[in-house]
Design an enzyme around this catalytic site. Structure first.
Site, PDB file in Angstrom:
ATOM      1  N   ARG A 136       2.235 -45.854   7.971  1.00  0.00           N
ATOM      2  CA  ARG A 136       1.046 -45.655   7.261  1.00  0.00           C
ATOM      3  C   ARG A 136       0.598 -44.104   7.031  1.00  0.00           C
ATOM      4  NH1 ARG A 136      -3.816 -48.924   8.930  1.00  0.00           N
ATOM      5  NH2 ARG A 136      -4.266 -47.416  10.409  1.00  0.00           N
ATOM      6  N   ARG A 222      -9.394 -45.523  21.007  1.00  0.00           N
ATOM      7  CA  ARG A 222     -10.447 -45.970  19.603  1.00  0.00           C
ATOM      8  C   ARG A 222     -10.576 -47.163  19.525  1.00  0.00           C
ATOM      9  NH1 ARG A 222      -5.663 -42.538  17.266  1.00  0.00           N
ATOM     10  NH2 ARG A 222      -4.482 -44.769  17.235  1.00  0.00           N
ATOM     11  N   TYR A 267     -16.624 -79.280  -5.869  1.00  0.00           N
ATOM     12  CA  TYR A 267     -16.023 -78.952  -6.690  1.00  0.00           C
ATOM     13  C   TYR A 267     -15.196 -79.950  -6.633  1.00  0.00           C
ATOM     14  CZ  TYR A 267     -18.981 -75.866  -8.742  1.00  0.00           C
ATOM     15  OH  TYR A 267     -19.627 -74.711  -8.917  1.00  0.00           O
ATOM     16  N   ASP A 316     -21.907 -70.603  -3.094  1.00  0.00           N
ATOM     17  CA  ASP A 316     -23.438 -69.882  -2.686  1.00  0.00           C
ATOM     18  C   ASP A 316     -24.014 -71.023  -2.027  1.00  0.00           C
ATOM     19  OD1 ASP A 316     -23.707 -67.880  -4.735  1.00  0.00           O
ATOM     20  OD2 ASP A 316     -23.878 -70.117  -5.818  1.00  0.00           O
TER      21      ASP A 316
HETATM   22  C1  LIG Z   1      -9.084 -49.615  12.379  1.00  0.00           C
HETATM   23  C2  LIG Z   1      -8.545 -48.064  13.830  1.00  0.00           C
HETATM   24  C3  LIG Z   1      -8.395 -48.176  15.197  1.00  0.00           C
HETATM   25  C4  LIG Z   1      -9.060 -49.855  15.416  1.00  0.00           C
HETATM   26  O1  LIG Z   1      -8.361 -50.717  15.575  1.00  0.00           O
HETATM   27  P1  LIG Z   1      -9.205 -52.304  16.394  1.00  0.00           P
HETATM   28  O2  LIG Z   1      -8.260 -53.025  16.920  1.00  0.00           O
HETATM   29  O3  LIG Z   1     -10.209 -51.926  15.955  1.00  0.00           O
HETATM   30  O4  LIG Z   1      -9.530 -51.221  18.062  1.00  0.00           O
HETATM   31  C5  LIG Z   1      -7.892 -47.732  15.445  1.00  0.00           C
HETATM   32  N1  LIG Z   1      -7.311 -46.487  14.924  1.00  0.00           N
HETATM   33  C6  LIG Z   1      -6.919 -46.204  13.637  1.00  0.00           C
HETATM   34  C7  LIG Z   1      -6.536 -45.476  13.693  1.00  0.00           C
HETATM   35  C8  LIG Z   1      -7.237 -47.516  12.923  1.00  0.00           C
HETATM   36  O5  LIG Z   1      -7.293 -46.960  11.633  1.00  0.00           O
END
Ligand SMILES: *Cc1c(COP(=O)(O)O)cnc(C)c1O
Length: 393
Positions: A136, A222, A267, A316
């Site tokens: 990426r 993260r 619908y 809606d």
């Molecule tokens: C979105 C993202 C995360 C978080 O990922 P989760 O699966 O939601 O914990 C961590 N690192 C990067 C680079 C991301 O783009």
């Protein structure tokens, strides 16, 4: 002051978010710092209130864009903010002034950041992204990549505070791919060290790795989806890190009526009543981010019971079968996501019923849906997208 939301609102339980942070912290080695990932407006939960709620637990925040980072600063978030996605160089000046760390992985980006920092007479901190298999962003995790990293790190006015990579398949039960990515990341760090470059903060874990591969957490981990109380996939172990969903989606019945056999609903007439039925109309639709692929498939909860969606979800409104729930009337509460009595609808259920993706469902809960924040059962704030003002025109 709480405005009475009478159509639809998302309730965000900040205690659940805090619970999830505690839960993840308990699974990680004591020295590992948590990064609160609040991109895409906190996965639809609201980035600022979530960031405030977790401030005690995090070393830093991560967002995806420059605007998201600046928004946190504007709301008084002071801890390090890292932007996980590439940003245009025209943002660098503001980011340096606001001490927001961009991601860097090309010479062009690094040069632009360096020039801006030198011009401002400041040191710009950044995080270096390494591509170990996601394909990426990031510089190549090989010798060429290492040479580029060394050149970048030697530019004036900028300093690599951190270096990271991102797992593509840590949420699968087979961890061999994630482990290969970790190996190549560690190898890359060795390459850098052999050339005299030591970057202090190293991170690669996402939610899946925090749960299933806590040993990969290095300096920081993260946390995204798990912070909001959802597991990244069905394949990760749930026991080590208990999570509580933070978002509920609530509405009210706006109309109830009886229909006879042969009557079509919504619908396309995809639902036709076979017997006399009682149906309720709910003022929520795909214009609110409620997935249209739940047409004829999903349920909502009314009076603690499941009411199946009849026919297509409109922009809606949607209709549900309340034949078995006689006590339904106008203004009766409806739970589209969350608990009601013994029943619970999780975001993952919506994803399963409709063939959707739980991350996407929460991100897509729209701007027409106000968010109401709860702590200790009390409303402590709200986010309402209808409060814009345009005094100039
Ligand atoms: C979105 C993202 C995360 C978080 O990922 P989760 O699966 O939601 O914990 C961590 N690192 C990067 C680079 C991301 O783009």
């Amino acid at each position: 002051m709480r405005k009475a939301y009478t159509r639809v609102y998302a309730e965000i339980d900040l205690d659940a978010v805090v619970f999830n942070m505690e839960s993840m912290k308990n699974n990680l080695a004591p020295g590992t710092g948590l990064v609160g990932v609040v991109k895409a407006d906190g996965y639809g939960h609201g980035s600022v209130p979530v960031a405030r709620a977790i401030d005690f637990y995090v070393e830093a925040y991560a967002v995806a864009t420059a605007e998201e980072g600046l928004l946190l600063r504007r709301h008084g978030i002071r801890k390090p903010v890292l932007i996980l996605g590439p940003v245009h160089k025209s943002h660098y000046k503001r980011l340096i002034e606001q001490k927001i760390r961009p991601v860097i992985f090309t010479m062009e980006q690094a040069d632009a950041l360096s020039k801006e920092a030198v011009k401002l007479g400041k040191t710009a901190l950044f995080h270096l992204a390494v591509d170990t298999g996601m394909s990426r962003i990031g510089l190549d995790g090989d010798e060429n990549g290492a040479r580029l990293a060394v050149k970048i790190c030697n530019l004036p006015g900028i300093r690599a505070e951190g270096i990271f990579t991102h797992f593509a398949r840590a949420d699968e039960s087979d961890k061999s791919w994630a482990k290969a990515q970790l190996d190549s990341f560690m190898h890359f760090l060795d390459l850098l060290e052999s050339q005299g470059v030591q970057i202090p903060i190293r991170h690669c874990a996402n939610s899946a790795a925090i749960i299933d591969l806590p040993g990969t957490s290095l300096s920081w981990a993260r946390a995204g989806i798990s912070m909001y109380g959802m597991y990244p996939s069905d394949e990760v172990a749930k026991e080590p890190v208990p999570l509580q969903p933070a978002m509920s989606l609530k509405s009210f019945v706006t109309y109830v009526k009886e229909i006879g056999p042969g009557r079509q609903v919504s619908y396309g007439g995809t639902f036709v009543a076979k017997t006399p039925m009682r149906i309720a109309t709910i003022p929520v639709g795909y214009g609110d981010g409620y997935p249209r692929n739940l047409s004829g498939r999903g349920y909502v909860l009314i009076q603690g019971r499941r009411a199946p969606i009849l026919g297509r979800v409109c922009m809606d409104q949607l209709m549900v079968d309340v034949s078995g729930i006689p006590e339904v009337d106008m203004d009766t509460g409806v739970t589209l996501i969350g608990k009601d009595g013994q029943e619970e609808i999780r975001v993952e259920d919506l994803a399963e019923w409709g063939g959707g993706f739980h991350y996407e469902i929460v991100c897509d809960i729209g701007k027409r849906v106000p968010r109401v924040y709860l702590r200790g059962g009390e409303v402590v704030g709200s986010k309402d997208y209808f409060e814009d003002e345009y005094p100039e025109f």
